[in-house]
Scaffold this motif. Sequence first.
Motif, PDB file in Angstrom:
ATOM      1  N   HIS A  59      33.677  10.943  17.693  1.00  0.00           N
ATOM      2  CA  HIS A  59      34.028   9.756  16.903  1.00  0.00           C
ATOM      3  C   HIS A  59      33.370   8.457  17.371  1.00  0.00           C
ATOM      4  O   HIS A  59      33.182   7.543  16.581  1.00  0.00           O
ATOM      5  CB  HIS A  59      35.553   9.596  16.793  1.00  0.00           C
ATOM      6  CG  HIS A  59      36.203   8.911  17.953  1.00  0.00           C
ATOM      7  ND1 HIS A  59      36.444   9.535  19.152  1.00  0.00           N
ATOM      8  CD2 HIS A  59      36.672   7.641  18.103  1.00  0.00           C
ATOM      9  CE1 HIS A  59      37.042   8.690  19.973  1.00  0.00           C
ATOM     10  NE2 HIS A  59      37.179   7.531  19.362  1.00  0.00           N
ATOM     11  N   ASP A  60      33.004   8.373  18.645  1.00  0.00           N
ATOM     12  CA  ASP A  60      32.434   7.121  19.162  1.00  0.00           C
ATOM     13  C   ASP A  60      31.004   7.273  19.679  1.00  0.00           C
ATOM     14  O   ASP A  60      30.550   6.410  20.430  1.00  0.00           O
ATOM     15  CB  ASP A  60      33.328   6.577  20.292  1.00  0.00           C
ATOM     16  CG  ASP A  60      34.457   5.706  19.778  1.00  0.00           C
ATOM     17  OD1 ASP A  60      34.364   5.208  18.643  1.00  0.00           O
ATOM     18  OD2 ASP A  60      35.444   5.521  20.526  1.00  0.00           O
ATOM     19  N   ARG A  63      28.890   4.254  19.453  1.00  0.00           N
ATOM     20  CA  ARG A  63      29.472   3.040  20.017  1.00  0.00           C
ATOM     21  C   ARG A  63      28.522   2.283  20.952  1.00  0.00           C
ATOM     22  O   ARG A  63      28.477   1.056  20.965  1.00  0.00           O
ATOM     23  CB  ARG A  63      30.758   3.461  20.738  1.00  0.00           C
ATOM     24  CG  ARG A  63      31.503   2.435  21.543  1.00  0.00           C
ATOM     25  CD  ARG A  63      31.929   1.268  20.742  1.00  0.00           C
ATOM     26  NE  ARG A  63      33.284   1.293  20.271  1.00  0.00           N
ATOM     27  CZ  ARG A  63      33.967   0.172  19.986  1.00  0.00           C
ATOM     28  NH1 ARG A  63      33.422  -0.998  20.168  1.00  0.00           N
ATOM     29  NH2 ARG A  63      35.171   0.236  19.513  1.00  0.00           N
ATOM     30  N   HIS A  75      30.124   1.134  14.255  1.00  0.00           N
ATOM     31  CA  HIS A  75      29.815   2.352  15.018  1.00  0.00           C
ATOM     32  C   HIS A  75      30.438   3.599  14.374  1.00  0.00           C
ATOM     33  O   HIS A  75      29.985   4.706  14.612  1.00  0.00           O
ATOM     34  CB  HIS A  75      30.276   2.217  16.469  1.00  0.00           C
ATOM     35  CG  HIS A  75      31.754   2.290  16.637  1.00  0.00           C
ATOM     36  ND1 HIS A  75      32.577   1.207  16.545  1.00  0.00           N
ATOM     37  CD2 HIS A  75      32.572   3.343  16.860  1.00  0.00           C
ATOM     38  CE1 HIS A  75      33.814   1.577  16.717  1.00  0.00           C
ATOM     39  NE2 HIS A  75      33.855   2.868  16.902  1.00  0.00           N
ATOM     40  N   HIS A 107      37.866   6.453  11.217  1.00  0.00           N
ATOM     41  CA  HIS A 107      38.696   6.177  12.403  1.00  0.00           C
ATOM     42  C   HIS A 107      38.832   4.695  12.698  1.00  0.00           C
ATOM     43  O   HIS A 107      39.743   4.270  13.394  1.00  0.00           O
ATOM     44  CB  HIS A 107      38.186   6.936  13.643  1.00  0.00           C
ATOM     45  CG  HIS A 107      37.159   6.213  14.460  1.00  0.00           C
ATOM     46  ND1 HIS A 107      35.813   6.398  14.293  1.00  0.00           N
ATOM     47  CD2 HIS A 107      37.284   5.306  15.471  1.00  0.00           C
ATOM     48  CE1 HIS A 107      35.142   5.652  15.161  1.00  0.00           C
ATOM     49  NE2 HIS A 107      36.018   4.968  15.875  1.00  0.00           N
ATOM     50  N   ASP A 127      43.300   6.844  18.324  1.00  0.00           N
ATOM     51  CA  ASP A 127      42.305   5.860  18.743  1.00  0.00           C
ATOM     52  C   ASP A 127      42.934   4.472  18.850  1.00  0.00           C
ATOM     53  O   ASP A 127      42.699   3.740  19.806  1.00  0.00           O
ATOM     54  CB  ASP A 127      41.159   5.861  17.720  1.00  0.00           C
ATOM     55  CG  ASP A 127      39.956   5.083  18.204  1.00  0.00           C
ATOM     56  OD1 ASP A 127      39.420   5.413  19.278  1.00  0.00           O
ATOM     57  OD2 ASP A 127      39.541   4.130  17.508  1.00  0.00           O
TER      58      ASP A 127
HETATM   59 FE   LIG Z   1      35.646   3.830  17.631  1.00  0.00          FE
END
Ligand SMILES: [Fe+2]
Length: 221
Positions: A59-60, A63, A75, A107, A127
């Motif tokens: 998910h990141d 980032r 991101h 997210h 998150d």
């Molecule tokens: Fe995030």
Amino acid sequence: MVITAKIIQEIEKEAKKYFKGASGCHDWSHVERVRNLALHIGKIEKANLKLLETAVLLHDIGRRDEMKTQGAFCHAMQSGKMARKILPKYGFNQKNIDEIVHCIEAHRYRNEIVPSTIEAKVLYDADKLDCSGAIGIGRAFLFSGNAGSNVMYNGKEKELAKTNKNYTYHKDDSAYLEYEVKLKHIKDKVLTKTGKKFAISRHKFMENFFKTFWQEVEGKK
Ligand SMILES: [Fe+2]
Ligand SMILES: [Fe+2]
């Protein structure tokens, strides 16, 4: 397709590469905490845990690029794009890829994409919750230090919070300002019933922490 433990392990290895040199508030430990929490909440909320875990791991991954440009792009969308390239290598079918990418893109939920599946809602909650409670306070101090503010507090936080300006990466962005602007509202933003329970308990902890914090600043304790 069946998402095996071996596939998850491979994805984890690949995702980790994107966290080399990441800042402390968004390093690999964040992904590990979100995974623990998402699996806990996901089990209660009857989510597809393997699908959810894959989405958490990725998910990141975009980032680091966002941090480098001080937030110039989203991101979540970047991570989704990167996941679309990674997942086919491990045999994910189109349906699973779309479901996982939806979780990743939604997210953040500051963009237009609303979490619409239980897996997306759980990832969103886990998150958000990682910005809350004891961990949330730790991250807020770390973030304000990393992002350019070198004050622990400035005493103007309640006033600054009322201006509705974005103080991220600003010299006045103290941990308490993060609390006033963002962290204290997390409890109203989570989407699942289980997430809400965690959010309320974490909120109470933060409320008490900052109450004591200011009493200590004023020498009352
Ligand atoms: Fe995030
Ligand atoms: Fe995250």
